[in-house]
Design an enzyme around this catalytic site. Structure first.
Site, PDB file in Angstrom:
ATOM      1  N   GLU A 145       0.871  -1.176   0.000  1.00  0.00           N
ATOM      2  CA  GLU A 145       0.000   0.000   0.000  1.00  0.00           C
ATOM      3  C   GLU A 145       0.903   1.220   0.000  1.00  0.00           C
ATOM      4  O   GLU A 145       1.566   1.506   1.001  1.00  0.00           O
ATOM      5  CB  GLU A 145      -0.848   0.050   1.266  1.00  0.00           C
TER       6      GLU A 145
ATOM      7  N   ASP B 235      -5.563   8.462  10.019  1.00  0.00           N
ATOM      8  CA  ASP B 235      -4.185   8.080  10.323  1.00  0.00           C
ATOM      9  C   ASP B 235      -3.806   8.416  11.756  1.00  0.00           C
ATOM     10  O   ASP B 235      -4.063   9.517  12.241  1.00  0.00           O
ATOM     11  CB  ASP B 235      -3.222   8.781   9.362  1.00  0.00           C
TER      12      ASP B 235
END
Length: 290
Positions: free
Chosen positions: A67, A78
């Site tokens: 990824e 995140d």
């Protein structure tokens, strides 16, 4: 007059007949009775050039698919580790156009290149333009954490034209209807977030990911991979016993940050630490079903 979605003669572009790159990977791994190891790293961290070395290191030490994260100024999902790495990448001039070098790097190293991106970045780059450039670089699929299938019509069309996989996220809070919708519209695999919230390393994992994988399969998904929170080889092995793939992000990114967690280590030191962590995780994940 021709547009980005037509041929030079003005005819509409047809659908790609390229098989799903993700499905091909999972079929090969099913023959070996092992899950995929999917590793995450932001492009441009700690610098664009070193990030390419890091991607090669990950593939060379056991990652099956990568990824490649596109750093974003407002990363709502995140955790602090990936936020810090993304900010370092942005400070060093990371731009979306450069990510296709990273895609080529992963493909040339023998890994499956995925991109993880918030939709706003793709939208402003141009959906058709992104799909074309991604395909030309050897890309396999796009993970869109903030794009749901109901709102993904333009991406579904573009990805069908260019033979790219569509990876949508589901969570333990997803209804059966949402799971079925994701399974119906996804291509390659479904990303099962093991819990609600931001990414990050965890000392323990709950039982909810296994239940979520089972529910997602019942909803029609063929390949379901689990991410968010997997940090150790032991956790990777546990998840790999029931999931088709194990996704690791913060635990890999962390190896390239210094003790403050806000700056990058020296390149050689960071790459060596990344190699060691990748190998350890790969060993746990690859042997999950033995």
């Amino acid at each position: 007059m021709s547009t980005a979605t037509t041929t030079p003669s003005g005819q509409p572009l047809g659908l790609s007949h390229r098989p799903s790159p993700g499905e091909a990977m999972f079929e090969a791994l099913r023959a070996e009775d092992r899950p995929a190891f999917i590793g995450y790293l932001p492009y441009g961290f700690p610098t664009p050039e070193v990030s390419l070395d890091a991607l090669r290191t990950m593939v060379g030490h056991g990652v099956d698919a990568v990824e490649i994260g596109l750093p974003y100024t407002d990363p709502v999902m995140d955790g602090p580790v990936i936020q810090a790495a993304s900010q370092i990448a942005l400070d060093h001039g990371e731009r979306i156009a450069g990510v296709f070098r990273a895609v080529e790097t992963v493909a040339n190293a023998g890994g499956l290149p995925l991109i993880m991106s918030y939709w706003n970045l793709i939208y402003h780059y141009g959906v058709e333009r992104f799909a074309r450039d991604f395909e030309n670089a050897g890309g396999a699929g796009l993970i869109t954490p903030d794009l749901i299938p109901d709102e993904a019509g333009e991406w579904i069309e573009a990805s069908d034209r260019h033979g790219l996989d569509r990876i949508f996220l589901v969570s333990p809070d997803s209804s059966d209807e949402r799971l079925a919708n994701a399974a119906r519209n996804a291509r390659g695999f479904i990303y099962a977030a093991s819990r609600m919230g931001v990414t990050g390393e965890r000392d323990t994992l709950s039982s909810s990911p296994e239940e979520l994988v089972a529910r997602t399969r019942r909803a029609g998904a063929t390949n379901v991979c689990v991410g968010i929170g997997v940090s150790t080889p032991e956790q990777g092995a546990t998840v790999g016993r029931y999931a088709d793939g194990v996704i690791v992000g913060s635990a890999l990114v962390h190896t390239m940050l210094d003790d403050t967690g806000r700056a990058a280590r020296a390149a050689d030191e960071g790459l060596a630490a990344l190699a060691a962590r990748t190998e350890a995780l790969a060993d746990g994940i690859r042997n999950a079903r033995r």
